[in-house]
Design a protein around this motif. Structure first.
Motif, PDB file in Angstrom:
ATOM      1  N   THR A   1      -5.780  19.441  12.299  1.00 15.58           N
ATOM      2  CA  THR A   1      -5.752  19.042  10.855  1.00 15.58           C
ATOM      3  C   THR A   1      -4.774  18.089  10.859  1.00 15.58           C
ATOM      4  N   SER A   2      -4.773  16.899  10.315  1.00 17.79           N
ATOM      5  CA  SER A   2      -3.730  15.947  10.346  1.00 17.79           C
ATOM      6  C   SER A   2      -3.111  15.961   8.842  1.00 17.79           C
ATOM      7  N   ARG A   3      -1.751  15.824   8.954  1.00 18.42           N
ATOM      8  CA  ARG A   3      -1.210  15.974   7.697  1.00 18.42           C
ATOM      9  C   ARG A   3      -1.089  14.633   6.901  1.00 18.42           C
ATOM     10  N   PRO A   4      -0.992  14.464   5.578  1.00 18.21           N
ATOM     11  CA  PRO A   4      -0.875  13.235   4.787  1.00 18.21           C
ATOM     12  C   PRO A   4       0.346  12.627   5.071  1.00 18.21           C
ATOM     13  N   SER A   5       0.360  11.209   5.302  1.00 16.28           N
ATOM     14  CA  SER A   5       1.534  10.497   5.648  1.00 16.28           C
ATOM     15  C   SER A   5       2.035   9.656   4.377  1.00 16.28           C
ATOM     16  N   ASN A   6       3.304  10.039   4.262  1.00 14.77           N
ATOM     17  CA  ASN A   6       3.985   9.301   3.095  1.00 14.77           C
ATOM     18  C   ASN A   6       4.287   7.869   3.207  1.00 14.77           C
ATOM     19  N   ARG A   7       4.298   7.657   4.463  1.00 16.66           N
ATOM     20  CA  ARG A   7       4.327   5.990   4.857  1.00 16.66           C
ATOM     21  C   ARG A   7       2.973   5.184   4.368  1.00 16.66           C
ATOM     22  N   LEU A   8       1.993   5.886   4.631  1.00 15.06           N
ATOM     23  CA  LEU A   8       0.732   5.355   4.440  1.00 15.06           C
ATOM     24  C   LEU A   8       0.398   5.173   2.776  1.00 15.06           C
TER      25      LEU A   8
ATOM     26  N   LEU B   1     -13.943   3.901  -3.624  1.00 14.35           N
ATOM     27  CA  LEU B   1     -13.090   4.686  -2.518  1.00 14.35           C
ATOM     28  C   LEU B   1     -12.953   6.100  -2.726  1.00 14.35           C
ATOM     29  N   ALA B   2     -12.567   6.412  -4.069  1.00 13.57           N
ATOM     30  CA  ALA B   2     -12.722   7.705  -4.372  1.00 13.57           C
ATOM     31  C   ALA B   2     -13.887   8.530  -3.730  1.00 13.57           C
TER      32      ALA B   2
ATOM     33  N   TRP C   1     -13.699  11.156  -0.637  1.00 11.82           N
ATOM     34  CA  TRP C   1     -14.068  12.518  -1.152  1.00 11.82           C
ATOM     35  C   TRP C   1     -15.229  13.048  -0.001  1.00 11.82           C
ATOM     36  N   ARG C   2     -16.001  12.077   0.421  1.00 16.08           N
ATOM     37  CA  ARG C   2     -16.926  12.198   1.311  1.00 16.08           C
ATOM     38  C   ARG C   2     -16.260  12.739   2.851  1.00 16.08           C
ATOM     39  N   PHE C   3     -15.491  11.792   3.263  1.00 20.45           N
ATOM     40  CA  PHE C   3     -15.141  11.610   4.737  1.00 20.45           C
ATOM     41  C   PHE C   3     -13.842  12.072   4.872  1.00 20.45           C
ATOM     42  N   TRP C   4     -12.801  11.968   4.184  1.00 25.59           N
ATOM     43  CA  TRP C   4     -11.448  12.556   4.392  1.00 25.59           C
ATOM     44  C   TRP C   4     -10.874  13.209   3.067  1.00 25.59           C
ATOM     45  N   ARG C   5     -11.210  14.398   2.913  1.00 21.41           N
ATOM     46  CA  ARG C   5     -10.915  14.969   1.464  1.00 21.41           C
ATOM     47  C   ARG C   5      -9.390  15.238   1.444  1.00 21.41           C
TER      48      ARG C   5
ATOM     49  N   ILE D   1      -4.976   8.104   2.811  1.00 20.40           N
ATOM     50  CA  ILE D   1      -5.787   7.071   3.468  1.00 20.40           C
ATOM     51  C   ILE D   1      -6.539   6.461   2.531  1.00 20.40           C
ATOM     52  N   THR D   2      -6.853   7.165   1.390  1.00 22.72           N
ATOM     53  CA  THR D   2      -7.553   6.414   0.278  1.00 22.72           C
ATOM     54  C   THR D   2      -6.668   5.716  -0.377  1.00 22.72           C
ATOM     55  N   ILE D   3      -5.459   5.872  -0.542  1.00 23.08           N
ATOM     56  CA  ILE D   3      -4.603   5.042  -1.351  1.00 23.08           C
ATOM     57  C   ILE D   3      -4.232   3.814  -0.514  1.00 23.08           C
ATOM     58  N   PHE D   4      -4.091   3.934   0.757  1.00 21.82           N
ATOM     59  CA  PHE D   4      -3.887   3.065   1.655  1.00 21.82           C
ATOM     60  C   PHE D   4      -4.802   1.963   1.698  1.00 21.82           C
ATOM     61  N   VAL D   5      -6.021   2.297   1.891  1.00 23.53           N
ATOM     62  CA  VAL D   5      -7.380   1.437   1.782  1.00 23.53           C
ATOM     63  C   VAL D   5      -7.462   0.711   0.479  1.00 23.53           C
ATOM     64  N   PHE D   6      -7.009   1.504  -0.598  1.00 19.02           N
ATOM     65  CA  PHE D   6      -7.190   1.112  -1.996  1.00 19.02           C
ATOM     66  C   PHE D   6      -6.225  -0.170  -1.977  1.00 19.02           C
TER      67      PHE D   6
END
Length: 96
Positions: free
Chosen positions: A3-10, A57-58, A62-66, A71-76
């Motif tokens: 499992t990968s951890r959320p990144s504060n940088r992203l 994007l939410a 939710w579907r691909f990277w819960r 990642i969602t915030i970065f893509v947004f």
């Protein structure tokens, strides 16, 4: 299972990109006259785009990277910056 951890940088990069998108909207409003109406319309456009793309994007997130909200915030933020640059570039075609 890895499992990968959320990144504060992203997350912070996504927020910075969203703010850059808003700045582009504000610069476009100023470039076409800087009236109250121009600023109101560009801010409303930014909020409208943010609501629509944010909802899409939410759902995708939710579907691909819960577990990866970063990642969602970065893509947004990237989408907002892209729309902001597009709106700023389109100011050249506004005749008024």
């Amino acid at each position: 299972m890895i499992t990968s951890r959320p990144s504060n940088r992203l997350t912070w990069l996504g927020v910075a990109l969203a703010l850059a998108g808003l700045a582009c909207h504000l610069l476009a409003a100023r470039a076409i006259g800087g009236t109250h109406l121009a600023f109101r319309d560009h801010i409303a456009g930014f909020v409208g785009i943010a609501i629509i793309t944010g909802a899409i994007l939410a759902l995708i997130g939710w579907r691909f990277w819960r577990e990866r909200r970063d990642i969602t915030i970065f893509v947004f933020g990237a989408v907002q910056a892209a729309f902001g640059v597009f709106v700023y570039m389109m100011r050249f075609s506004v005749h008024g």
